[in-house]
Design a protein around this motif. Sequence first.
Motif, mmCIF file in Angstrom:
data_model
loop_
_atom_site.group_PDB
_atom_site.id
_atom_site.type_symbol
_atom_site.label_atom_id
_atom_site.label_comp_id
_atom_site.label_asym_id
_atom_site.label_seq_id
_atom_site.Cartn_x
_atom_site.Cartn_y
_atom_site.Cartn_z
ATOM 1 N N THR A 1 -9.288 7.682 0.327
ATOM 2 C CA THR A 1 -9.126 6.307 -0.130
ATOM 3 C C THR A 1 -8.306 6.293 -1.410
ATOM 4 O O THR A 1 -8.645 6.977 -2.381
ATOM 5 N N ILE A 2 -7.234 5.514 -1.395
ATOM 6 C CA ILE A 2 -6.417 5.345 -2.597
ATOM 7 C C ILE A 2 -6.799 4.029 -3.265
ATOM 8 O O ILE A 2 -7.066 3.026 -2.578
ATOM 9 N N PRO B 1 0.042 5.649 0.560
ATOM 10 C CA PRO B 1 0.749 4.739 -0.346
ATOM 11 C C PRO B 1 -0.163 3.591 -0.755
ATOM 12 O O PRO B 1 -1.086 3.227 -0.009
ATOM 13 N N LEU B 2 0.072 3.063 -1.923
ATOM 14 C CA LEU B 2 -0.617 1.844 -2.370
ATOM 15 C C LEU B 2 0.451 0.939 -2.952
ATOM 16 O O LEU B 2 0.884 1.114 -4.083
ATOM 17 N N TYR C 1 0.739 15.451 -5.290
ATOM 18 C CA TYR C 1 1.647 14.827 -6.248
ATOM 19 C C TYR C 1 1.453 13.310 -6.260
ATOM 20 O O TYR C 1 1.313 12.681 -5.211
ATOM 21 N N CYS C 2 1.502 12.774 -7.441
ATOM 22 C CA CYS C 2 1.488 11.328 -7.641
ATOM 23 C C CYS C 2 2.942 10.842 -7.702
ATOM 24 O O CYS C 2 3.801 11.503 -8.300
ATOM 25 N N HIS C 3 3.192 9.696 -7.086
ATOM 26 C CA HIS C 3 4.549 9.146 -7.033
ATOM 27 C C HIS C 3 4.500 7.665 -7.394
ATOM 28 O O HIS C 3 3.543 6.960 -7.029
ATOM 29 N N SER D 1 4.500 0.300 -7.458
ATOM 30 C CA SER D 1 3.892 0.785 -6.229
ATOM 31 C C SER D 1 3.626 2.264 -6.410
ATOM 32 O O SER D 1 4.432 2.972 -7.014
ATOM 33 N N MET D 2 2.490 2.717 -5.896
ATOM 34 C CA MET D 2 2.073 4.100 -6.116
ATOM 35 C C MET D 2 1.826 4.807 -4.798
ATOM 36 O O MET D 2 1.700 4.167 -3.742
ATOM 37 N N GLY D 3 1.733 6.102 -4.876
ATOM 38 C CA GLY D 3 1.429 6.865 -3.679
ATOM 39 C C GLY D 3 1.040 8.279 -4.011
ATOM 40 O O GLY D 3 1.380 8.791 -5.084
#
Length: 124
Positions: free
Chosen positions: A68-69, A50-51, A94-96, A33-35
Amino acid sequence: QVQLVESGGGLVQPGGSLRLSCAVSSSNFSYYSMGWYRQAPGKQRDLVAPLLHSGNTNYGDSVKGRFTISRDNTKNTVYLQMNSLKPEGTTVYYCHSEDLEAVDNNTGRFLELWGQGTLVTVSS
């Protein structure tokens, strides 16, 4: 060692667009999972978009309709398309990530990683 590497930041005028990228060096990316988060100077880091692994997203009110993610599992990359940018000065994005197949034994949570951040300045 998995790494998250952001790119795409820069200076843009109000109303303009930028696309941020986050490349993940993992063969397991499809189970992440990304965000995207952002942090202005002197302020806390806030979740932007979040995605989840399920594909669900939940944009904050401040970016809904403008950001848009998305992700490309063939390129191990997540993107943040930012349109109609507002003159908010300088912010670090920041990418998480959360690896849904790995647990941090110290926290009991999915293993989390952060990128180094990419600077976005919206100013005329």
